[in-house]
Design an enzyme around this catalytic site. Structure first.
Site, PDB file in Angstrom:
ATOM      1  N   ASP A 156       0.901  -1.032  -0.111  1.00  0.00           N
ATOM      2  CA  ASP A 156       0.182  -0.093   0.107  1.00  0.00           C
ATOM      3  C   ASP A 156       1.553   1.144  -0.181  1.00  0.00           C
ATOM      4  OD1 ASP A 156      -2.455   0.790  -0.029  1.00  0.00           O
ATOM      5  OD2 ASP A 156      -2.672   1.631   2.283  1.00  0.00           O
ATOM      6  N   HIS A 209      -8.450   7.330   5.205  1.00  0.00           N
ATOM      7  CA  HIS A 209      -8.144   6.857   5.926  1.00  0.00           C
ATOM      8  C   HIS A 209      -8.395   6.978   8.141  1.00  0.00           C
ATOM      9  CE1 HIS A 209      -5.741   7.626   2.723  1.00  0.00           C
ATOM     10  NE2 HIS A 209      -5.453   6.382   2.604  1.00  0.00           N
ATOM     11  N   GLY A 210      -8.224   5.607   8.398  1.00  0.00           N
ATOM     12  CA  GLY A 210      -8.385   6.617  10.039  1.00  0.00           C
ATOM     13  C   GLY A 210     -10.135   6.002  10.578  1.00  0.00           C
ATOM     14  N   HIS A 239      -9.668   4.087  -1.228  1.00  0.00           N
ATOM     15  CA  HIS A 239      -9.088   4.540   0.242  1.00  0.00           C
ATOM     16  C   HIS A 239      -9.980   4.791   1.133  1.00  0.00           C
ATOM     17  CE1 HIS A 239      -4.631   2.928  -1.614  1.00  0.00           C
ATOM     18  NE2 HIS A 239      -5.188   2.839  -2.110  1.00  0.00           N
ATOM     19  N   GLY A 240      -9.459   4.143   2.307  1.00  0.00           N
ATOM     20  CA  GLY A 240     -10.311   4.852   3.519  1.00  0.00           C
ATOM     21  C   GLY A 240     -11.426   4.091   3.852  1.00  0.00           C
ATOM     22  N   GLY A 241     -11.819   2.545   3.958  1.00  0.00           N
ATOM     23  CA  GLY A 241     -12.870   2.082   2.921  1.00  0.00           C
ATOM     24  C   GLY A 241     -13.819   1.481   4.574  1.00  0.00           C
ATOM     25  N   ASN A 300      -9.901  -0.334   0.275  1.00  0.00           N
ATOM     26  CA  ASN A 300      -8.308  -0.400   1.167  1.00  0.00           C
ATOM     27  C   ASN A 300     -10.171  -0.417   2.203  1.00  0.00           C
ATOM     28  OD1 ASN A 300      -7.541  -0.577  -0.924  1.00  0.00           O
ATOM     29  ND2 ASN A 300      -5.731   0.818   0.426  1.00  0.00           N
TER      30      ASN A 300
END
Length: 306
Positions: free
Chosen positions: A93, A190-191, A219-221, A244
């Site tokens: 990643d 993210h997070g 991203h940030g799923g 992700n």
């Protein structure tokens, strides 16, 4: 690429995303973060007959104290010992350093992500193109990023900047780099979502898809409602085909153990047998839930053997 990768059904990213996009589902790119958690991710894929992606980022490697070779060795060991038959991608990643990409490819990773998204467009293109040329020569897929995806926990990325992906720039970027997949910024982060609520700008995804056929990555799923993901994967001309998921897996592990603080990889490996089983069961359950109710990838592994 590892010599035994083909025997173990470990594939480049591009091969699995072609199937996912064709059939309108997304493949989960799960970050175990700790090497003992690789096994439950793989078990979940096998139990649900789902293709999947096992990933770790450059920053995660540093934070949790893991080398690319240690992660790759544990991955291939688990694939063999758990007798995994579903298609799996071993993916690097968010990464900024070329040396890390070289090491992971040597360690058997079948896909890498170069993240030069903080650079100006021309520089991002130049850096990403160099990685594409290097990786493709070794049979490894490449994901790149255009736009800036925000963060709340700074585990995978350094800055909490957000800049939505421009469709016209996406067309230029993909044409000039030759990347296999493109991580786009369309509203997720993210997070853990603390204040800001997740969203997916479907109109922006449609505009990007209209201009380029490249496989799209979200991203940030973690924490994004399933209905948003389903809408994004089922766009008429193909939508998101890779999602992700990292934070949700670590939260499942920590909650099961009654812990609040993250561990190092060595601390995780030093857990008692009972604690390790509790943590692994929690991670496996989290992955199964994502596959069945979030991604729509359950029972899709058979299409790769047809």
């Amino acid at each position: 690429m590892a010599k035994n990768s083909n025997l173990l059904n470990v594939l480049p990213l591009k091969e699995v995303l072609v199937e996912a996009e064709k059939k309108g589902y997304a493949i989960g790119s799960f970050s175990p973060r700790y090497t003992p958690m690789i096994r439950p991710v793989l078990r979940a894929g096998e139990k649900t007959k789902s293709p999947l992606i096992v990933q770790i980022s450059e920053k995660e490697l540093i934070r949790y104290g893991i080398t690319p070779f240690e992660f790759g060795e544990e991955f291939y060991k688990a694939m063999e010992e758990e007798k995994i038959t579903v298609p799996v991608v071993l993916h690097l990643d968010h990464t900024k350093n070329f040396s890390v990409i070289e090491d992971t490819i040597e360690a058997g990773f079948t896909s890498v992500m170069i993240d030069a998204s903080e650079k100006e467009l021309d520089e991002n293109i130049a850096i990403s193109k160099e990685v594409v040329e290097f990786a493709h020569a070794k049979g490894v897929s490449v994901e790149a990023e255009l736009g800036k995806i925000g963060t709340t926990d700074f585990v995978e990325t350094d800055k909490d900047e957000e800049l939505y992906t421009d469709p016209e720039e996406a067309l230029q970027f993909v044409n000039e780099t030759g990347c296999d997949a493109l991580a786009v910024s369309v509203g997720t982060a993210h997070g853990v979502y603390l204040v800001k609520q997740p969203k997916v700008d479907v109109d922006r995804l449609k505009a990007i898809r209209k201009l380029t056929p490249v496989h799209l990555v979200l991203h940030g799923g973690s924490g994004v409602p399933s209905e948003m993901i389903k809408e994004a994967t089922k766009l008429p001309n193909g939508g998101i085909s890779k999602v992700n998921i990292a934070t949700d897996l670590e939260l499942a592990l920590l909650n099961a153990l009654g812990r609040k603080e993250r561990m190092t990889n060595e601390e995780c490996k030093a857990l008692s047998k009972e604690q390790l089983e509790i943590a692994q069961d929690a991670v496996e359950a989290a992955v199964i839930e994502k596959i069945q109710y979030f991604l729509g990838s359950a029972e899709q592994a058979e299409s790769f053997q047809a």
